[in-house]
Motif scaffolding. Structure first.
Motif, PDB file in Angstrom:
ATOM      1  N   VAL A  20       2.058   5.344  -3.075  1.00  0.00           N
ATOM      2  CA  VAL A  20       0.716   6.003  -2.734  1.00  0.00           C
ATOM      3  C   VAL A  20       1.016   7.508  -3.189  1.00  0.00           C
ATOM      4  O   VAL A  20       1.680   8.204  -2.506  1.00  0.00           O
ATOM      5  CB  VAL A  20       0.349   5.910  -1.234  1.00  0.00           C
ATOM      6  CG1 VAL A  20      -0.965   6.721  -0.929  1.00  0.00           C
ATOM      7  CG2 VAL A  20       0.222   4.676  -0.756  1.00  0.00           C
ATOM      8  N   VAL A  49      -3.918  10.511  -1.006  1.00  0.00           N
ATOM      9  CA  VAL A  49      -4.978  10.031  -0.159  1.00  0.00           C
ATOM     10  C   VAL A  49      -5.934  11.042   0.397  1.00  0.00           C
ATOM     11  O   VAL A  49      -5.447  12.158   0.765  1.00  0.00           O
ATOM     12  CB  VAL A  49      -4.573   9.328   1.358  1.00  0.00           C
ATOM     13  CG1 VAL A  49      -5.728   8.875   2.052  1.00  0.00           C
ATOM     14  CG2 VAL A  49      -3.678   8.053   1.095  1.00  0.00           C
ATOM     15  N   THR A 100     -10.492   7.995  -0.268  1.00  0.00           N
ATOM     16  CA  THR A 100     -10.030   7.254  -1.307  1.00  0.00           C
ATOM     17  C   THR A 100      -8.611   7.498  -1.806  1.00  0.00           C
ATOM     18  O   THR A 100      -7.949   8.605  -1.015  1.00  0.00           O
ATOM     19  CB  THR A 100     -11.024   7.615  -2.761  1.00  0.00           C
ATOM     20  OG1 THR A 100     -10.409   8.951  -2.856  1.00  0.00           O
ATOM     21  CG2 THR A 100     -12.307   7.398  -2.617  1.00  0.00           C
ATOM     22  N   ALA A 101      -7.829   6.611  -2.281  1.00  0.00           N
ATOM     23  CA  ALA A 101      -6.525   6.750  -2.369  1.00  0.00           C
ATOM     24  C   ALA A 101      -6.037   6.685  -3.730  1.00  0.00           C
ATOM     25  O   ALA A 101      -6.799   6.012  -4.612  1.00  0.00           O
ATOM     26  CB  ALA A 101      -5.777   5.864  -1.619  1.00  0.00           C
ATOM     27  N   THR A 122     -11.627   1.815   0.723  1.00  0.00           N
ATOM     28  CA  THR A 122     -11.591   0.498   1.458  1.00  0.00           C
ATOM     29  C   THR A 122     -12.502  -0.712   1.032  1.00  0.00           C
ATOM     30  O   THR A 122     -13.530  -0.436   0.537  1.00  0.00           O
ATOM     31  CB  THR A 122     -11.803   0.784   3.093  1.00  0.00           C
ATOM     32  OG1 THR A 122     -10.839   1.779   3.633  1.00  0.00           O
ATOM     33  CG2 THR A 122     -11.958  -0.349   3.940  1.00  0.00           C
ATOM     34  N   ALA A 154      -7.794  -3.479  -0.293  1.00  0.00           N
ATOM     35  CA  ALA A 154      -7.124  -2.071   0.486  1.00  0.00           C
ATOM     36  C   ALA A 154      -7.828  -1.722   1.623  1.00  0.00           C
ATOM     37  O   ALA A 154      -9.078  -1.828   1.862  1.00  0.00           O
ATOM     38  CB  ALA A 154      -7.057  -0.964  -0.669  1.00  0.00           C
ATOM     39  N   THR A 155      -7.158  -0.906   2.606  1.00  0.00           N
ATOM     40  CA  THR A 155      -7.811  -0.433   3.606  1.00  0.00           C
ATOM     41  C   THR A 155      -6.977   1.259   3.476  1.00  0.00           C
ATOM     42  O   THR A 155      -6.002   1.327   3.705  1.00  0.00           O
ATOM     43  CB  THR A 155      -7.734  -0.762   5.211  1.00  0.00           C
ATOM     44  OG1 THR A 155      -8.175  -2.296   5.029  1.00  0.00           O
ATOM     45  CG2 THR A 155      -8.248  -0.140   6.039  1.00  0.00           C
ATOM     46  N   VAL A 156      -7.912   2.068   3.410  1.00  0.00           N
ATOM     47  CA  VAL A 156      -7.580   3.368   3.333  1.00  0.00           C
ATOM     48  C   VAL A 156      -7.691   4.269   4.645  1.00  0.00           C
ATOM     49  O   VAL A 156      -9.059   4.072   5.120  1.00  0.00           O
ATOM     50  CB  VAL A 156      -8.333   4.206   1.996  1.00  0.00           C
ATOM     51  CG1 VAL A 156      -7.742   5.551   1.782  1.00  0.00           C
ATOM     52  CG2 VAL A 156      -7.991   3.423   0.945  1.00  0.00           C
ATOM     53  N   VAL A 165      -2.213   3.849   3.516  1.00  0.00           N
ATOM     54  CA  VAL A 165      -2.957   2.638   2.887  1.00  0.00           C
ATOM     55  C   VAL A 165      -2.679   1.386   3.308  1.00  0.00           C
ATOM     56  O   VAL A 165      -1.124   1.378   3.083  1.00  0.00           O
ATOM     57  CB  VAL A 165      -3.233   2.727   1.128  1.00  0.00           C
ATOM     58  CG1 VAL A 165      -3.707   1.695   0.560  1.00  0.00           C
ATOM     59  CG2 VAL A 165      -3.652   4.238   0.432  1.00  0.00           C
TER      60      VAL A 165
END
Length: 252
Positions: free
Chosen positions: A194, A197, A203-204, A223, A236-238, A245
């Motif tokens: 990563v 973030v 967002t990432a 996400t 993805a879960t940000v 992440v």
């Protein structure tokens, strides 16, 4: 005197108003949310035996060449992709803007674009020689490092892809990643990181490499977005607050 003073005061007010009206319009904020992909997520159909070129990354192909997925466009109905010649960035490299069904030739081998997704482009080799080279059994499913891993990282071989999948969490399980937490290394040579973030818009920026080649570069991941590494899909879960992440592995 009072009349002259009143006139002078009125002129001053008009001048001030004029200065305010000429104030430059504010430019876009540095914290403005990135434009979201309009979809659809994918157009076309992928099948076994087809190489997956991941968004922002490169894929080495038979004959010593390769291709990169450098740009994408979606209008809510269909998708196009921009591909560049070479598995690594090269100034002035040839580019193709393609839709599904388009054909391109790389290092003497022809390929047809079978699927375009926000996260990958799937190519179908048109000749038996390229298909056989891509499906060749690797000498080992353990990484040796560097370019020696080309046949392990950039392949359609089922045993190599299965070995890569075994290095990730099981379907439905989570792979947590933290900004500046270093690169997560996996047994078949893949590494994932990563880079950034944004706590402002959630967002990432994720990236991966394999065999010393940038294999994926996913920017503005939010996400619910889908990403892929080594033939394996994740959602993805940000979490902006913790600058982390979590990738949840999807069913194959």
């Amino acid at each position: 005197m009072r009349g002259h003073a009143a006139v002078g005061f009125a002129v001053a007010l008009l001048a001030l108003a004029g200065c305010q009206s000429r104030k430059p319009a504010a430019g876009p904020s540095a914290d403005a949310s990135p434009a979201r992909d309009k979809g659809p997520l994918c157009v076309g159909t992928a099948a076994a035996g087809m190489p997956h070129v991941l968004r922002g990354g490169g894929f080495t192909l038979p004959g010593g060449g390769g291709v990169r997925y450098t740009g994408a466009s979606a209008d809510g109905t269909t998708r196009t992709a921009t591909l560049a010649d070479g598995a690594r960035y090269r100034s002035g490299a040839r580019q193709w803007t393609v839709r599904t069904g388009a054909r391109l030739t790389v290092s003497g081998h022809a390929y047809t674009v079978r699927q375009i997704c926000s996260y990958r482009v799937v190519l179908a080799p048109d000749d038996a020689e390229a298909r056989a080279a891509l499906a060749a059994e690797p000498a080992s499913t353990r990484s040796s490092g560097g370019s020696a891993d080309d046949g392990l990282c950039y392949t359609t071989n089922r045993s190599a892809l299965t070995a890569a999948g075994r290095g990730f969490p099981a379907e439905g399980q989570a792979l947590p990643l933290v900004t500046n937490g270093g690169r997560r290394q996996f047994p078949t040579g893949w590494s994932i990181a990563v880079y950034f973030v944004s706590s402002a818009d959630g967002t990432a920026h994720l990236g991966a490499s394999c065999a010393g080649i940038p294999a994926a570069d996913y920017q503005d991941v939010a996400t619910g977005d889908t990403v892929e590494f080594a033939g394996t899909l994740f959602r993805a879960t940000v979490v902006g607050a913790s600058r982390s992440v979590t990738l949840t592995r999807l069913r194959s």
